[in-house]
Structures are given as C-alpha cells and as structure tokens.
Design a protein around this motif. Structure first.
Motif, short mmCIF file in Angstrom:
data_model
loop_
_atom_site.label_atom_id
_atom_site.label_comp_id
_atom_site.label_asym_id
_atom_site.label_seq_id
_atom_site.Cartn_x
_atom_site.Cartn_y
_atom_site.Cartn_z
N PRO A 226 -24.31 -13.92 -46.80
CA PRO A 226 -25.71 -14.29 -46.58
C PRO A 226 -26.62 -14.08 -47.78
O PRO A 226 -27.83 -14.26 -47.68
N PHE A 227 -26.05 -13.72 -48.95
CA PHE A 227 -26.88 -13.27 -50.07
C PHE A 227 -27.15 -14.35 -51.11
O PHE A 227 -27.77 -14.07 -52.14
N GLY A 228 -26.68 -15.56 -50.91
CA GLY A 228 -26.99 -16.64 -51.82
C GLY A 228 -26.00 -16.79 -52.96
O GLY A 228 -25.11 -15.96 -53.17
N SER A 229 -26.18 -17.86 -53.73
CA SER A 229 -25.23 -18.23 -54.78
C SER A 229 -25.28 -17.27 -55.96
O SER A 229 -24.24 -16.91 -56.52
N PHE A 230 -26.48 -16.85 -56.38
CA PHE A 230 -26.59 -16.01 -57.57
C PHE A 230 -25.87 -14.67 -57.38
O PHE A 230 -25.11 -14.24 -58.25
N LEU A 231 -26.12 -14.00 -56.26
CA LEU A 231 -25.48 -12.72 -56.01
C LEU A 231 -23.98 -12.89 -55.79
O LEU A 231 -23.20 -11.98 -56.09
N CYS A 232 -23.56 -14.03 -55.28
CA CYS A 232 -22.13 -14.31 -55.14
C CYS A 232 -21.47 -14.31 -56.52
O CYS A 232 -20.44 -13.67 -56.73
N LYS A 233 -22.08 -15.02 -57.47
CA LYS A 233 -21.54 -15.06 -58.82
C LYS A 233 -21.63 -13.70 -59.51
O LYS A 233 -20.68 -13.27 -60.17
N ALA A 234 -22.78 -13.02 -59.35
CA ALA A 234 -22.99 -11.75 -60.03
C ALA A 234 -22.02 -10.68 -59.52
O ALA A 234 -21.43 -9.94 -60.32
N CYS A 235 -21.84 -10.59 -58.22
CA CYS A 235 -20.96 -9.57 -57.65
C CYS A 235 -19.50 -9.82 -58.04
O CYS A 235 -18.77 -8.88 -58.38
N ALA A 236 -19.07 -11.08 -58.00
CA ALA A 236 -17.70 -11.40 -58.40
C ALA A 236 -17.49 -11.10 -59.88
O ALA A 236 -16.44 -10.57 -60.27
N GLY A 237 -18.50 -11.41 -60.70
CA GLY A 237 -18.39 -11.12 -62.12
C GLY A 237 -18.34 -9.63 -62.41
O GLY A 237 -17.60 -9.18 -63.28
N LEU A 238 -19.12 -8.83 -61.67
CA LEU A 238 -19.14 -7.38 -61.88
C LEU A 238 -17.82 -6.72 -61.52
O LEU A 238 -17.44 -5.71 -62.12
N VAL A 239 -17.12 -7.26 -60.53
CA VAL A 239 -15.80 -6.72 -60.17
C VAL A 239 -14.85 -6.84 -61.35
O VAL A 239 -14.18 -5.87 -61.75
N ILE A 240 -14.77 -8.04 -61.94
CA ILE A 240 -13.88 -8.26 -63.08
C ILE A 240 -14.40 -7.52 -64.31
O ILE A 240 -13.61 -6.99 -65.11
N PHE A 241 -15.71 -7.46 -64.45
CA PHE A 241 -16.32 -6.73 -65.57
C PHE A 241 -15.91 -5.26 -65.53
O PHE A 241 -15.56 -4.66 -66.55
N ASN A 242 -15.93 -4.65 -64.34
CA ASN A 242 -15.52 -3.26 -64.19
C ASN A 242 -14.03 -3.08 -64.48
O ASN A 242 -13.63 -2.06 -65.07
N LEU A 243 -13.22 -4.04 -64.07
CA LEU A 243 -11.78 -3.98 -64.37
C LEU A 243 -11.55 -3.90 -65.87
O LEU A 243 -10.81 -3.03 -66.36
#
Length: 361
Positions: A93-110
């Motif tokens: 329910p959080f929209g497209s921007f947060l979808c991209k940002a959250c997915a990117g942060l997961v890989i960024f942390n890896l």
C-alpha cells in the motif's frame, strides 16, 4: 516467477499462480521481521553510541564497524513496511517510490555488509602478515576513504534492483511490489539475470573467497610466529576473534538465501521450469529472507559476547544512562581527569608546605 502481461485495467495473469501463498507465512514472517527490527535498531544504535562516545574513530576497525552499524540501521527502517506487505498477503500500500527504495536498500545493505567485512578482513590480514609495511596505509584516514568508496559502489550496484521493482496489480486485485518476468521482453529479462548473477557473485561468492584467503594467510602467519608472546598482542587477537565471529554469522545468515536465490536464477534460465519447483522456491524464499535479515541484528550480539573492550564500554554507557549522568566525550573526560589530578597534586603540595612551615616555627 513467470508472468504474462495483460492490459493495465485487467491486471496481470500469472502462469503459475500466486506461488508461496500460504497463511502461515503471512503470520510468522511479520513477527520475525518485527523481532529483527526491535533488536536490530536497539543493538546497532548502542554500537554507534559506544564507538562514538568511548572507542573513538582513531582505529581502522572502529571506522569500519561504525559504518557497518549505520548500514544495518538504514536497512532496518524498511522492515516495518516489509512486515506490513507480508501480513496483508503480499499487498503493497506504500506506492511505487517506497517499493523501489525498500528493494534497493535490501540489496544496498547486502553489498555494504559484505564489503565492510571484507575490508575488515583485509585490514586484519595486513596487520598480522605485514605489520610494518602496512602501517602507513592502515590509518583512520584511509579507512574513511575506503568507506566512502564502499558506500558509492554499493549504491551503484543496488540502483538496478531499485529500478526494476514496480507496483503491479494482479488479476485478483492484489497490488504487489515485485519484478515482472515477461516472456516477450528480452532486454529486461537479461537485465534481471545480470542483477541476479551480480548479487550471487559480488554480493557473496567473490568477497567470501577474499575473506577465506585472508584467514588462510593470517593462520599461516600466526603459526610461524608461535614463539612471540601472546600477551604482546591481546588487542589484535580480540579484534580478530570478533571479526571471525561476524564473518561466520554473515555466512550462516545469507547462505540459505543465496542457495534459494540460485535456484531462482535457474528458473529464470528455464533450467527449472516446473510450477511445483517455483512453488517450493517462493515458499522457502520468505524464510531464507528472515534469516538473512537477522544478520543486521546479530552483529551487536557478536561484539557484546566476543569483544571484551566493547562490552566494558557498553556497560559504562548503560550505567551512565541509568544514573542520568550525562556521558562526556572521551577527550573532554580525559582532560577533566587530568585537571582534577593536577589540582589534587597542587593541594597536597600546598598542605605539605604549610606543615613544614609550622614545624619550622
């Protein structure tokens, strides 16, 4: 997941259906995410506070450990959204921007986690194998420059993942944050395959080979220097044990996810094309992700159990917080203690002078 795109108003038809759609996943995984979030935020915040207040940033190890804790904190802020996403049956329910940002942060942390652990391993290797030659390069200034490079490289490697994530409407009116695998689009398919291979190679296999090589060199150097008294390097041994525990924790947390991710890559290559295999992958994936995310809150536990110096400073921080005493910066507290020592010394000298003058009278 192999998808066939329909019109936007109709949503997307899935070839293999909603794989991994099980009720126990929607209940158990959000609880684990919540546990990881609380423990991780508290633990990594304490790591940042202890290093900044007491341990300073004058050593290479402290600089890398501080950046590793900050990296974990930036990722942990996304866990409440992932928990909501799973608890609502993969509804985003959080929209497209947060979808991209959250997915990117997961890989960024890896990438940042494994890169900082690799940098720490190389630093320990140089400190033990080449202690004299490497001294001019093993400084806090070089460590800060290395950290900036790690952040930039990890950001560049995580951008493609963020760009390929999007919010899609499935035909059963479920809005998901995911990646669309289309049969017809060849370029996006190749891009997704390249991202997956980079995640496996640069995010796990290559850094881990470097870390293992560093430990082989360290072991050989320590075997050659058995005649050196161990009391001469207690600090080196403690940092080495702490790093070994952190690397082992990273491997145990991320290895299951990397195995399942590799199976997912084989499915993308059509080597595994059966829907039952995809069902197995999508069912196992949330649990391997839970274990992988646990790595962000296990590092503070490693420092507390293995690092005696960190444990002492943590107790100092907690005692001061309980008493309500403001914790002074180490440089300020050291100056204050030096001034108080000089003042007491001056008072004792004055008292001795008065006593001697009274004896003379």
């Amino acid at each position: 997941m192999q998808n066939v795109t329909a019109h936007a108003s109709e949503g997307i038809n899935l070839t293999c259906g909603m794989s991994g759609n099980h009720g126990f996943i929607f209940t158990l995984v959000p609880v684990v995410y919540g546990f990881n979030f609380v423990i991780g935020v508290v633990g990594n915040s304490m790591v940042v506070a202890v290093i900044y207040r007491y341990m300073k940033l004058k050593t290479v190890a402290n600089v890398f450990v501080l950046n590793l804790a900050i990296s974990d904190l930036t990722f942990l802020i996304t866990l409440p959204m992932w928990a909501t996403f799973t608890a609502t049956g993969y509804y985003w329910p959080f929209g497209s921007f947060l979808c991209k940002a959250c997915a990117g942060l997961v890989i960024f942390n890896l990438y940042t986690s494994i890169f900082f652990l690799t940098a720490l391993s190389v630093d320990r290797c140089l400190a033990i194998v080449q202690p004299v030659r490497s001294r001019r390069y093993r400084t806090a200034g070089y460590a800060r420059v290395s950290c900036v490079l790690v952040w930039l490289v990890a950001f560049a490697l995580s951008v493609p993942t963020a760009l390929t994530r999007e919010v899609y409407i499935i035909t059963n009116e479920t809005t998901v944050c995911g990646v669309l695998h289309s049969k017809d689009a060849l370029r996006p398919k190749n891009l997704l395959l390249a991202i997956s291979l980079m995640k496996s190679l640069l995010g796990f296999l290559v850094p881990f080979l470097i870390i293992v090589s560093c430990y082989c060199l360290i072991g050989r150097a320590l075997l050659r220097s058995r005649h050196i008294q161990r009391s001469a390097r207690p600090r080196e041994d403690e940092v080495l044990r702490m790093l070994a525990a952190a690397v082992l924790a990273f491997f145990l947390c991320w290895a299951p996810h990397q195995v399942v991710h590799f199976l997912q890559v084989l499915h993308q290559l059509k080597v595994l094309a059966d829907c039952s295999v995809l069902e197995l992958i999508d069912t196992a994936m949330p649990f391997t992700i839970c274990v992988a995310y646990f790595n962000s809150c296990v590092n503070p536990l490693v420092y507390g159990f293995v690092g005696a110096n960190f444990r002492r400073n943590l107790l100092r921080l907690l005692c001061c917080a309980q008493r309500g005493v403001p914790v002074a910066h180490p440089s300020i507290s050291s100056k204050m203690s030096a001034l108080s020592f000089r003042a007491s010394e001056a008072l004792s000298l004055t008292a001795k002078g008065k006593t001697s003058s009274a004896d003379g009278q």
